[in-house]
Design a protein around this motif. Structure first.
Motif, PDB file in Angstrom:
ATOM      1  N   ALA A   1       4.271  60.004  65.579  1.00 21.22           N
ATOM      2  CA  ALA A   1       4.841  60.156  66.925  1.00 21.22           C
ATOM      3  C   ALA A   1       6.006  61.138  66.959  1.00 21.22           C
ATOM      4  O   ALA A   1       6.235  61.798  67.971  1.00 21.22           O
ATOM      5  N   ARG A   2       6.715  61.237  65.869  1.00 21.66           N
ATOM      6  CA  ARG A   2       7.862  62.163  65.824  1.00 21.66           C
ATOM      7  C   ARG A   2       7.415  63.595  66.075  1.00 21.66           C
ATOM      8  O   ARG A   2       8.122  64.374  66.728  1.00 21.66           O
ATOM      9  N   GLU A   3       6.254  63.985  65.582  1.00 17.67           N
ATOM     10  CA  GLU A   3       5.741  65.339  65.821  1.00 17.67           C
ATOM     11  C   GLU A   3       5.532  65.587  67.313  1.00 17.67           C
ATOM     12  O   GLU A   3       5.852  66.660  67.823  1.00 17.67           O
ATOM     13  N   LEU A   4       4.995  64.593  68.007  1.00 20.29           N
ATOM     14  CA  LEU A   4       4.797  64.718  69.442  1.00 20.29           C
ATOM     15  C   LEU A   4       6.147  64.797  70.153  1.00 20.29           C
ATOM     16  O   LEU A   4       6.342  65.621  71.042  1.00 20.29           O
ATOM     17  N   GLU A   5       7.069  63.952  69.749  1.00 21.71           N
ATOM     18  CA  GLU A   5       8.394  63.954  70.362  1.00 21.71           C
ATOM     19  C   GLU A   5       9.074  65.308  70.196  1.00 21.71           C
ATOM     20  O   GLU A   5       9.639  65.859  71.147  1.00 21.71           O
ATOM     21  N   VAL A   6       9.027  65.858  69.002  1.00 23.36           N
ATOM     22  CA  VAL A   6       9.638  67.160  68.734  1.00 23.36           C
ATOM     23  C   VAL A   6       9.005  68.238  69.607  1.00 23.36           C
ATOM     24  O   VAL A   6       9.702  69.082  70.172  1.00 23.36           O
ATOM     25  N   ALA A   7       7.692  68.208  69.742  1.00 25.34           N
ATOM     26  CA  ALA A   7       7.011  69.220  70.556  1.00 25.34           C
ATOM     27  C   ALA A   7       7.394  69.096  72.024  1.00 25.34           C
ATOM     28  O   ALA A   7       7.718  70.092  72.680  1.00 25.34           O
ATOM     29  N   LEU A   8       7.372  67.884  72.559  1.00 22.64           N
ATOM     30  CA  LEU A   8       7.679  67.686  73.977  1.00 22.64           C
ATOM     31  C   LEU A   8       9.134  67.994  74.295  1.00 22.64           C
ATOM     32  O   LEU A   8       9.426  68.797  75.183  1.00 22.64           O
ATOM     33  N   THR A   9      10.050  67.371  73.587  1.00 23.08           N
ATOM     34  CA  THR A   9      11.467  67.581  73.891  1.00 23.08           C
ATOM     35  C   THR A   9      11.900  68.982  73.494  1.00 23.08           C
ATOM     36  O   THR A   9      12.672  69.612  74.213  1.00 23.08           O
TER      37      THR A   9
END
Length: 131
Positions: A45-53
């Motif tokens: 999930a951290r990868e998704l968070e980094v991409a979105l934010t």
């Protein structure tokens, strides 16, 4: 694995576990499209968070961010939390966060969690771009 133009091109080593999540960010005018494929769980999930934010913070010109979740094969609660936090951040920054999702895996997770009303949902990226 976040890249601006393509999915991670690192060759797969059969001696290592396969990556759970692939994230690709592309830009079309004032719209950023984040294409996600794989499993969104506590490990990825951290990868998704980094991409979105990261996209919302780094790209002040982006008026619309589309998360293409049609390649997601698993959506855990931590992935839903990341999407919720991204929606809150987007609203605070005046960015439209749109989700392209037609798979039962993600649609059902959003429905069960009660998060469907927080997002502009579209079946395809093309539909989200046209909105």
């Amino acid at each position: 694995m976040v890249s601006s133009d393509k999915l991670d091109s690192t060759p797969y080593d059969p001696g290592q576990p396969a990556p759970l999540l692939h994230v690709r960010v592309t830009r079309t005018g004032a719209t950023s499209v984040i294409t996600v494929a794989g499993e969104i769980d506590m490990y990825s999930a951290r990868e998704l968070e980094v991409a979105l934010t990261g996209q919302m913070e780094a790209d002040a010109d982006a008026a619309v961010v589309i998360a293409d979740l049609n390649g997601v094969s698993f959506m855990g609660s931590v992935g839903l939390a990341v999407l919720h936090e991204a929606a809150v951040r987007a609203a605070g920054q005046g960015v439209q966060l749109r989700l392209a999702v037609s798979t039962k895996v993600v649609t059902r997770a959003l429905e069960v969690s009660g998060l469907t009303s927080e997002f502009a949902l579209y079946r395809t990226v093309q539909d989200a771009l046209a909105a």
